[in-house]
Scaffold this active site. Structure first.
Site, PDB file in Angstrom:
ATOM      1  N   TYR A   1       2.256  13.117  58.862  1.00 26.72           N
ATOM      2  CA  TYR A   1       1.476  11.926  59.182  1.00 26.72           C
ATOM      3  C   TYR A   1       0.004  12.302  59.277  1.00 26.72           C
ATOM      4  CZ  TYR A   1       5.509   8.980  60.392  1.00 26.72           C
ATOM      5  OH  TYR A   1       6.661   8.226  60.357  1.00 26.72           O
TER       6      TYR A   1
ATOM      7  N   ASP B   1       6.167   1.611  62.473  1.00 22.38           N
ATOM      8  CA  ASP B   1       5.945   0.475  63.355  1.00 22.38           C
ATOM      9  C   ASP B   1       5.048  -0.569  62.703  1.00 22.38           C
ATOM     10  OD1 ASP B   1       7.495   1.601  65.335  1.00 22.38           O
ATOM     11  OD2 ASP B   1       5.802   2.457  66.427  1.00 22.38           O
TER      12      ASP B   1
END
Length: 255
Positions: A111, A54
């Site tokens: 992540y 994003d």
């Protein structure tokens, strides 16, 4: 000459980009590298990335493939790095089998979410700081993170209007690391939903503040419904840290 497939390993700071994926009215990481490659190779190049990130999200380890018919110019990687802006770094270029797909051949991803408990004027866009946070119960944060490992579907942690074909993800890691004035969340899975990690971090922080109970999280996961007042943590702290492929030994480096 036949078309060959190449794979780029790269890293980028996502602060100034509308995410990885090309956007009609905003600059993306994909478009920036596509433009550089197309200029250097003298023909339109379309990268295929290992996944979406994003706006404002970073990548320490990212992979993308492209197809090209012809001989690559010498020292292409170095020339591309000089052409690209300072917030994108190409690490390696490989000649790979045509069957390799940057997204679908990846078997796992990791992540990291980094937070500072103090305002950091030197890293405002790469470490998250949330000034409104209250006292955090680290034990509850650990319990909230560990709870996720009991589940395989994660609809409560997917942004609305997602085009995901399934909410299933096989998590192999979900844990917090606590520093003196910092917090770091680690999560690994075969795949991730849109906005998933930031929503998970937001959930853990709300549990740690006493604004959300573990029972409420469990009910949402059992029913696969949204959490009460879900909160997505700021993009600045999120990094794609690792992409896993099983057949790296078959890759050939390009000088």
């Amino acid at each position: 000459m036949s078309t060959r497939r190449y794979l780029l390993e790269l890293a980028y700071c996502g602060t100034d980009y509308a995410g990885w994926q090309r956007q009609p009215n905003a600059l993306s990481v994909e478009e920036t590298i596509d433009t550089a490659l197309s200029t250097m190779l003298g023909t339109p190049i379309k990268l295929v990335g290992c996944g979406r990130t994003d706006a404002g999200v970073h990548a320490e380890d990212y992979a993308a493939h492209f197809d090209f018919e012809g001989e690559l110019p010498p020292r292409l990687l170095g020339r591309l790095n000089r052409y690209l802006p300072a917030d994108i770094a190409l690490r390696a270029l490989h000649h790979v089998p045509e069957s390799l797909h940057a997204r679908f051949s990846a078997t796992g991803r990791s992540y990291i979410y980094r937070m500072s408990l103090e305002k950091d004027p030197f890293r405002p866009n790469t470490v998250a700081w949330v000034p409104a946070l209250g006292a955090l119960d680290h034990r509850k944060m650990e319990e909230a993170a560990a709870l996720l490992l009991e589940y395989s579907a994660f609809a409560p942690f997917c942004k609305t209007n997602s085009d995901a074909y399934t909410m299933n993800c096989a998590l192999t890691e979900s844990r917090w690391e606590f520093g003196e004035r910092s917090l770091t969340y680690h999560i690994s899975a075969n795949r991730f939903l849109r906005g998933m990690v930031r929503l998970i971090v937001g959930m853990c922080l709300r549990v740690a503040e006493g604004k959300l109970s573990l029972d409420e999280v469990r009910v949402a996961l059992d029913r696969q419904q949204r959490l009460p007042r879900p909160w997505s943590a700021p993009a600045a702290g999120l990094y794609l840290s690792r992409v896993i492929y099983l057949d790296r030994t078959s890759w050939r480096g390009v000088p």
